[in-house]
Design a protein around this motif. Sequence first.
Motif, PDB file in Angstrom:
ATOM      1  N   ARG A   1       1.035  -1.117  -0.027  1.00 60.02           N
ATOM      2  CA  ARG A   1       0.040   0.059  -0.165  1.00 60.02           C
ATOM      3  C   ARG A   1       0.835   1.405  -0.060  1.00 60.02           C
ATOM      4  NH1 ARG A   1      -4.973  -0.227   4.063  1.00 60.02           N
ATOM      5  NH2 ARG A   1      -5.448   1.385   2.828  1.00 60.02           N
TER       6      ARG A   1
ATOM      7  N   GLU B   1      -0.296   4.560  -1.912  1.00 60.51           N
ATOM      8  CA  GLU B   1      -1.067   5.254  -1.121  1.00 60.51           C
ATOM      9  C   GLU B   1      -0.651   6.258  -0.186  1.00 60.51           C
ATOM     10  OE1 GLU B   1      -4.090   2.504   0.460  1.00 60.51           O
ATOM     11  OE2 GLU B   1      -3.715   1.091  -1.064  1.00 60.51           O
ATOM     12  N   SER B   2       0.360   5.926   0.444  1.00 57.88           N
ATOM     13  CA  SER B   2       1.302   7.145   1.261  1.00 57.88           C
ATOM     14  C   SER B   2       2.053   7.967   0.078  1.00 57.88           C
ATOM     15  CB  SER B   2       2.224   6.348   2.081  1.00 57.88           C
ATOM     16  OG  SER B   2       1.521   5.234   2.775  1.00 57.88           O
TER      17      SER B   2
ATOM     18  N   GLY C   1      -8.190   0.615  -1.464  1.00 55.30           N
ATOM     19  CA  GLY C   1      -7.674   1.525  -0.794  1.00 55.30           C
ATOM     20  C   GLY C   1      -7.186   2.633  -1.923  1.00 55.30           C
ATOM     21  N   LEU C   2      -6.474   1.984  -2.812  1.00 58.98           N
ATOM     22  CA  LEU C   2      -5.736   2.824  -3.948  1.00 58.98           C
ATOM     23  C   LEU C   2      -6.701   3.730  -4.628  1.00 58.98           C
ATOM     24  CD1 LEU C   2      -3.149   3.594  -5.268  1.00 58.98           C
ATOM     25  CD2 LEU C   2      -3.369   1.554  -6.740  1.00 58.98           C
TER      26      LEU C   2
ATOM     27  N   GLU D   1      -9.550   4.765  -3.512  1.00 57.08           N
ATOM     28  CA  GLU D   1      -9.772   5.888  -2.773  1.00 57.08           C
ATOM     29  C   GLU D   1      -8.923   6.974  -2.693  1.00 57.08           C
ATOM     30  OE1 GLU D   1     -11.388   6.774   1.954  1.00 57.08           O
ATOM     31  OE2 GLU D   1     -11.187   4.768   1.047  1.00 57.08           O
ATOM     32  N   ALA D   2      -7.602   6.511  -2.567  1.00 50.33           N
ATOM     33  CA  ALA D   2      -6.513   7.492  -2.649  1.00 50.33           C
ATOM     34  C   ALA D   2      -6.554   8.308  -3.783  1.00 50.33           C
ATOM     35  CB  ALA D   2      -5.170   6.796  -2.435  1.00 50.33           C
TER      36      ALA D   2
ATOM     37  N   THR E   1      -7.491  12.051  -2.823  1.00 49.55           N
ATOM     38  CA  THR E   1      -6.321  13.007  -2.283  1.00 49.55           C
ATOM     39  C   THR E   1      -5.979  14.349  -3.122  1.00 49.55           C
ATOM     40  OG1 THR E   1      -4.953  10.867  -1.925  1.00 49.55           O
ATOM     41  CG2 THR E   1      -3.648  12.674  -2.332  1.00 49.55           C
TER      42      THR E   1
END
Length: 512
Positions: free
Chosen positions: A267, A270-271, A298-299, A301-302, A306
């Motif tokens: 992940r 994503e950071s 999660g990706l 969503e990022a 973001t």
Amino acid sequence: MRLVTLGCARNEVDSEELAGRLEAGGWALTDGDDAAVVLVNTCGFIQAAKQESIEELLSAADSGATVVAAGCLAERYGKGLGEALPEAQVLSFDDYGQIAARLDDVLAGRRWTAHEPRDRRQLLPISPAERGTAPAAAVPGHGSAAGAGGAGPVVGAAATNGAGPTGAAARRRATIEDLPDGIAPASGPRVVRRRLGGSVVAPLKIASGCDRRCSFCAIPAFRGAFLSRPPQDLLAEAGWLADHGVRELFLVSENSTSYGKDLGDLRLLESVLPALAAIPGIDRVRVSYLQPAELRPGLIEAMTSTPGVVPYFDLSFQHASGPVLRSMRRFGDAERFLALIEQIRKLAPEAGIRSNFIVGFPGETPDDLAVLEDFLSDAGLDAIGVFGYSDEDGTEAATLPGRLAEEEVAARVEQVAGLADELMAQRAADRIGEIREVLIEEVLDEAGLRYGGRAEHQAPEVDGAIEVVANRSLAPGDLVLARVSGSEGVDLVADLIDEPRRGRPEAPGAVE
């Protein structure tokens, strides 16, 4: 000397690294036709690209220059290319670190023996977690090193800059939390890159190679196994690009959804995304080359939430028929792909989505083709690339039964491409009335206040553009709001909204 770049955005990054190393080695680059040496960074992906590369090499030789072949075609065929094309000297990726010395030899009239092609996947361990302990292997485009004129980028070296801990442990510590103030420390990686143009958009390579085994693709064999660049290298290079006028980062790799798996964090992207978007001067971050099989919630969503990251999804579908995709050794079918698109658009209704498709694959039936056409009609993609299948040396697909005649493949390409053109034009027309954030890239008519740029759903060169009609002067790098008033094919026309663009709040999770 003159440097010619063919192929994809990944090759553009490699060329800028070569340019930086050449400049450090005392070579001056020119755009003129009177260069004594021409270095062609070739493409070796499909037959058409290979033919273009060969024609460029021959054209350079006809000019009287000494010709050097680098890039994917050169790496893939090595000695065989040198024998078939004696007009050119052939470089391997392993020569990139000594590129200035290589060209010194060329200018002095010395020749060297081209390399024997090899499967570059064998240079790294099968297990991604063990790749930080692998022997040195040149990785083009991972351009940070202790000295621009020294050895090329190698596995492990980029993470440590030649000092301190080495191996897998050091690479696993290469996480976003290690970085102060959103940039690499002064003692950290130094960018080995020279910009070859003044565009406000630049590709940033986040990884190289691929661990997938698609039956039609030869890229992993000559680009190697998947290898992520450590986050501090990305942030250092992104900051350097911002200092050189870049406003949009175009993140490229063979498979961006795998980023971080060899660094111990699947992940990690994503950071990294909010940290890249928080770099001063960077207004946009765009991700490309996403594998649907690896696209995690999660990706998604990022990428849709973001600030500074555009909701743009370059999804490698390749087909929509389940049986054809299984023959391609790929995931999915029309139903799964439509569900993925719906998932994206629930979070970002105006998201840009593009994909490429291969038609005429061995065993593809008329029913398979109909499934693909129905999928395209239902998907509402902004951009669609259609390619006819062709055999690639060393691939499994070249041995499959059910091969179609070239004439039939060409007919299917024409049929699907015609449908794709209609669908893309309709999708563009559906955007009339939308307010889009546009990055201005060029002045089309200074007197008429007309400017060229791209909206969030348009990637460089491949997805069309937007012409902004303004009531005041604009400049490349400006980010403005405009209301779409018309379309022509995939291209849009929009009127400037003369008000401040939408505010951009602090990026959550960005390095402080």
